[in-house]
Design an enzyme around this catalytic site. Sequence first.
Site, short mmCIF file in Angstrom:
data_model
loop_
_atom_site.label_atom_id
_atom_site.label_comp_id
_atom_site.label_asym_id
_atom_site.label_seq_id
_atom_site.Cartn_x
_atom_site.Cartn_y
_atom_site.Cartn_z
N LYS A 83 10.89 3.90 -22.24
CA LYS A 83 9.68 3.65 -21.44
C LYS A 83 10.00 4.00 -19.99
O LYS A 83 11.17 4.00 -19.59
CB LYS A 83 9.30 2.16 -21.53
CG LYS A 83 7.87 1.86 -21.15
CD LYS A 83 6.89 2.08 -22.29
CE LYS A 83 5.46 1.94 -21.82
NZ LYS A 83 4.50 1.94 -22.93
N SER B 252 1.16 10.10 -31.24
CA SER B 252 1.99 10.95 -30.37
C SER B 252 3.01 11.70 -31.21
O SER B 252 3.29 12.89 -30.98
CB SER B 252 2.73 10.10 -29.34
OG SER B 252 1.90 9.85 -28.23
N ASP C 294 0.48 5.39 -20.36
CA ASP C 294 0.35 3.93 -20.51
C ASP C 294 -0.60 3.53 -19.39
O ASP C 294 -1.40 4.37 -18.92
CB ASP C 294 1.73 3.25 -20.38
CG ASP C 294 1.70 1.76 -20.76
OD1 ASP C 294 1.64 1.46 -21.96
OD2 ASP C 294 1.70 0.90 -19.86
#
Length: 446
Positions: A127, A378, A167
């Site tokens: 992330k 994704s 995000d």
Amino acid sequence: MLNEKLTVVFNEVIARNPGEAEFHQAAQEVIECLGPVLTRHPEIGRHKIINRICEPERQIIFRIPWVDDNNEVQINRGFRVEFNSALGPYKGGLRFHPSVYLGIIKFLGFEQIFKNALTGLPIGGGKGGSDFNPKGKSDGEIMRFCQSFMTELYRHIGEHTDVPAGDIGVGGREIGFLFGQYKRITNRYESGVLTGKGLDWGGSLVRTEATGYGSVYFVDEMLKVRGSSFEGKTAVVSGSGNVAIYTSEKIHELGGKVVACSDSNGYIHDRDGIDIELVKQIKEVQRGRISEYVQERKSAKYIEGGNIWEIPCEIAMPSATENEISGKDAKTLVGNGCIAVGEGANMPSTPEAVKVFLGTEIAYGPGKAANAGGVATSALEMQQNASRDSWTFEYTDRRLRAIMKNIHESCYETAEEYGSPGNYVVGANISGFLKVANSMLSMGVI
Ligand code: NDP
């Protein structure tokens, strides 16, 4: 509850990562579920797999200098945490929000490891993001920021290494600027390096809708187990961004009615059912605030600073941000007759709220299972890029639906197998953990 061995592991996580409250919270939730796993698989303890999983493989922190519209130099901080690559290249979104710091990125990256494992697709967990606040910025400022961000990030990512996506604060516009800069710096048209791309240049149909649609498919599966469905049910969906919009759209398609959604300033309540096209127009086209909704729909009310969880509903789908449902909110939902909670957002329920849900008959779908449809799609985008193909909306949506059904089944069955029937938290954590742990065991001490 943590047993003695797991207490040692968890205390070490706290000591090694001081001040990272959200990461501690995410780690505790997973570690708490692993007691029965260690009993059945002592080799996992012997090889210190849990300790290793809690330590990111790599953490990158960098400076992002850029020039705003007033010609002033601005400096933000960028992060990429490459948490675990046992199952495939690191995969996980980028978040641009002023609250971003290392602890937020680590909680999200940690969750991502198990979520990605649950999809059954070959992707590791990571992330990233920045404390940059995109709100109120011009397109030019967003572009210059994204270019500066990528000028550092490009050396750490790649289609076989690390594949970022969107995000909070990062949607199609930002992915476009990031991809453009990556292509320019590397002189490579490497479609598989980012997902969430535009449909004309390597993106996948259904990716925009995937997290929201997937969360609803997951809740639908939980309802089916109880002989129920969305038909005729009232729902509340927090947030009004990508996840909230497509969660609401799918709920309406399945015969439910979403009566409220929100942003960080307040919520709108529309008893007739939220007009999704109007929300899309305000949020996706005008990039406005949810309060603008009531100017067009006189039946609706806007409550500045209100608490959306006080609105009675049968299905609650938190789709805004972490820790948005407190223990008190959870009790209010239960008291108002809520039968299912599906987390579109990551870790939106506080530990107190999770405890309340698990202590009732409510079907509670934790984020790492319920919102895995985004990253799964994704991975489908990566498959299309690798084969230079593009699939139809219907085909991709069918794949998404099948993946969500499988995730549900795997969580449900694992929870039963490990003595916690109906507990999707236990099911998701153990099922995701075992896939990663077994792969790590096969690969030796790395
Ligand atoms: P967006 O930026 O598109 O939307 C976020 C929404 O949540 C906005 O309406 C925002 O309001 C609201 N929000 C943010 N912070 C708060 C807050 N503190 N209180 C109330 N509302 C808030 O993000 P996404 O829809 O993409 O992400 C939403 C959640 O879903 C996040 O937890 C994310 O990690 C998770 N998620 C997203 C995936 C994806 O594919 N996009 C995949 C899996 C999970 P405002 O404009 O006022 O900030």
